[in-house]
Design an enzyme around this catalytic site. Structure first.
Site, PDB file in Angstrom:
ATOM      1  N   ARG A  65      39.799  24.007  33.853  1.00 31.55           N
ATOM      2  CA  ARG A  65      40.110  25.184  34.681  1.00 31.55           C
ATOM      3  C   ARG A  65      39.735  24.974  36.141  1.00 31.55           C
ATOM      4  NH1 ARG A  65      39.260  28.072  30.083  1.00 31.55           N
ATOM      5  NH2 ARG A  65      37.007  28.144  30.236  1.00 31.55           N
ATOM      6  N   TYR A  69      41.995  25.890  39.276  1.00 31.12           N
ATOM      7  CA  TYR A  69      41.570  26.752  40.384  1.00 31.12           C
ATOM      8  C   TYR A  69      41.844  26.100  41.731  1.00 31.12           C
ATOM      9  CZ  TYR A  69      39.158  29.453  36.778  1.00 31.12           C
ATOM     10  OH  TYR A  69      38.875  30.196  35.669  1.00 31.12           O
ATOM     11  N   TYR A  91      44.550  40.048  38.919  1.00 32.14           N
ATOM     12  CA  TYR A  91      44.249  41.223  38.097  1.00 32.14           C
ATOM     13  C   TYR A  91      42.792  41.623  38.320  1.00 32.14           C
ATOM     14  CZ  TYR A  91      41.529  38.920  34.398  1.00 32.14           C
ATOM     15  OH  TYR A  91      40.548  38.268  33.701  1.00 32.14           O
ATOM     16  N   ALA A 123      37.067  45.180  35.606  1.00 37.98           N
ATOM     17  CA  ALA A 123      36.841  45.513  34.192  1.00 37.98           C
ATOM     18  C   ALA A 123      35.569  46.341  34.030  1.00 37.98           C
ATOM     19  CB  ALA A 123      36.746  44.231  33.369  1.00 37.98           C
ATOM     20  N   GLN A 165      33.125  36.971  29.880  1.00 38.23           N
ATOM     21  CA  GLN A 165      33.730  35.748  29.327  1.00 38.23           C
ATOM     22  C   GLN A 165      33.064  35.322  28.018  1.00 38.23           C
ATOM     23  OE1 GLN A 165      36.122  33.912  32.892  1.00 38.23           O
ATOM     24  NE2 GLN A 165      34.146  32.920  32.783  1.00 38.23           N
ATOM     25  N   THR A 234      34.597  41.691  26.802  1.00 37.75           N
ATOM     26  CA  THR A 234      33.306  41.713  27.503  1.00 37.75           C
ATOM     27  C   THR A 234      32.248  42.225  26.532  1.00 37.75           C
ATOM     28  OG1 THR A 234      34.333  42.086  29.656  1.00 37.75           O
ATOM     29  CG2 THR A 234      32.043  42.773  29.439  1.00 37.75           C
TER      30      THR A 234
END
Ligand code: SAM
Length: 261
Positions: A65, A69, A91, A123, A165, A234
């Site tokens: 990842r 990124y 998002y 979130a 995560q 979460t």
């Protein structure tokens, strides 16, 4: 000379988009987006030329990842360097547990471009509303789950704890989009340093589509390895309300513990 605006889509499709964000999107020459497929399709209806940053992710287990990124950062900076006004929309809140927005803004500013971040609904903002948990009541500790697991990070169980995560906890290769029960067990084993096995925890998923409800699955901490996780899950750990008075501080105010009752 181009300008960079990095902003957020919020969590719930269409409903969290502010007028401010819409006006930035309208002004941009280039719009790039990082969000789930439904939200992306909806946003593409308004901005057909939108560039989908999520295409840069590899398949599960294949691509680091951190590499993705850096590629996203480059995709944002390239049109900026070509003199365009760029708006990248992520998002949630673009500055909350998000690597690319901060890195792109820092790099753009170092290169002399004007670069700003617009806040949006994250979130955890949804979590406080849906679960009725006010972080001001007990204080809040918020960690990325793997970082909390692999480093010696302090934990205050008398505060509300949010672990982000959890759905990829323990993946040190940064290539996977799922976790394994033995990795969740490793997290539970660590959390048992502070909590009883029966301490109630909550698996939380804010609704992304307006037609769905949120997930609020309450279970004992020890049951966590058997639960199911998504990349958007979460972990919320309500506080242990065993606060001890700080007598020294109370004395410096000229009062005793009785003043707290
Ligand atoms: N920038 C995002 C925000 O503002 O919410 C957070 C991005 S972070 C890389 C991804 C993590 O955010 C997930 O693993 C999960 O912990 C949390 N998350 C994202 N979407 C969520 C949702 N719909 N409900 C609950 N948590 C969510």
């Amino acid at each position: 000379r181009g300008k960079l605006v990095i902003t957020g889509f919020g969590i719930q499709l269409g409903r969290h988009l502010t007028r401010r964000v819409e006006s930035e999107l309208d002004k941009a020459d280039v719009v790039l987006a990082m969000m789930d497929d439904f939200s992306l399709t909806w946003l593409k209806g308004k901005y057909p030329a939108l560039i989908d940053l999520s295409l840069l992710y590899g398949k599960d287990g294949e691509k680091d990842r951190r590499q993705t990124y850096r590629e996203m950062e480059l995709a944002i900076l390239e049109p900026l360097r070509a003199g365009k006004n760029v708006c990248a929309i992520f998002y949630g809140h673009p500055g909350v547990f998000a690597d690319v927005p901060h890195a792109a803004i820092k790099q753009a500013r170092e290169e002399g471009y004007e670069a700003i971040m617009e806040p949006a609904i994250s979130a955890d903002a949804c979590l406080y509303a849906d679960l009725g948990l006010d972080p001001g009541m007990s204080g809040l500790q918020s960690y990325e789950a793997t970082q909390f697991l692999v480093y010696q990070r302090p934990l205050d169980p008398s505060a509300l704890v949010v672990l982000w995560q959890i759905g990829v906890v323990g993946d040190l290769t940064c290539t996977q989009f799922h976790t394994y029960s033995d990795r969740v067990q490793a997290l539970v084993t660590k959390l048992l340093r502070w909590y009883e096995p029966e301490h109630e925890v909550i698996l939380y998923e804010a609704a992304v589509l307006p037609i769905e409800g949120y997930r609020e699955e309450r279970l004992p901490l020890s049951e966590l390895p058997n639960a199911s996780f998504k990349t958007i899950t979460t972990l919320v750990i309500p506080p242990k309300l065993e606060w001890l008075a700080d007598h020294e501080a109370l004395a410096s105010l000229g009062v005793t513990e009785d003043a707290l009752l």
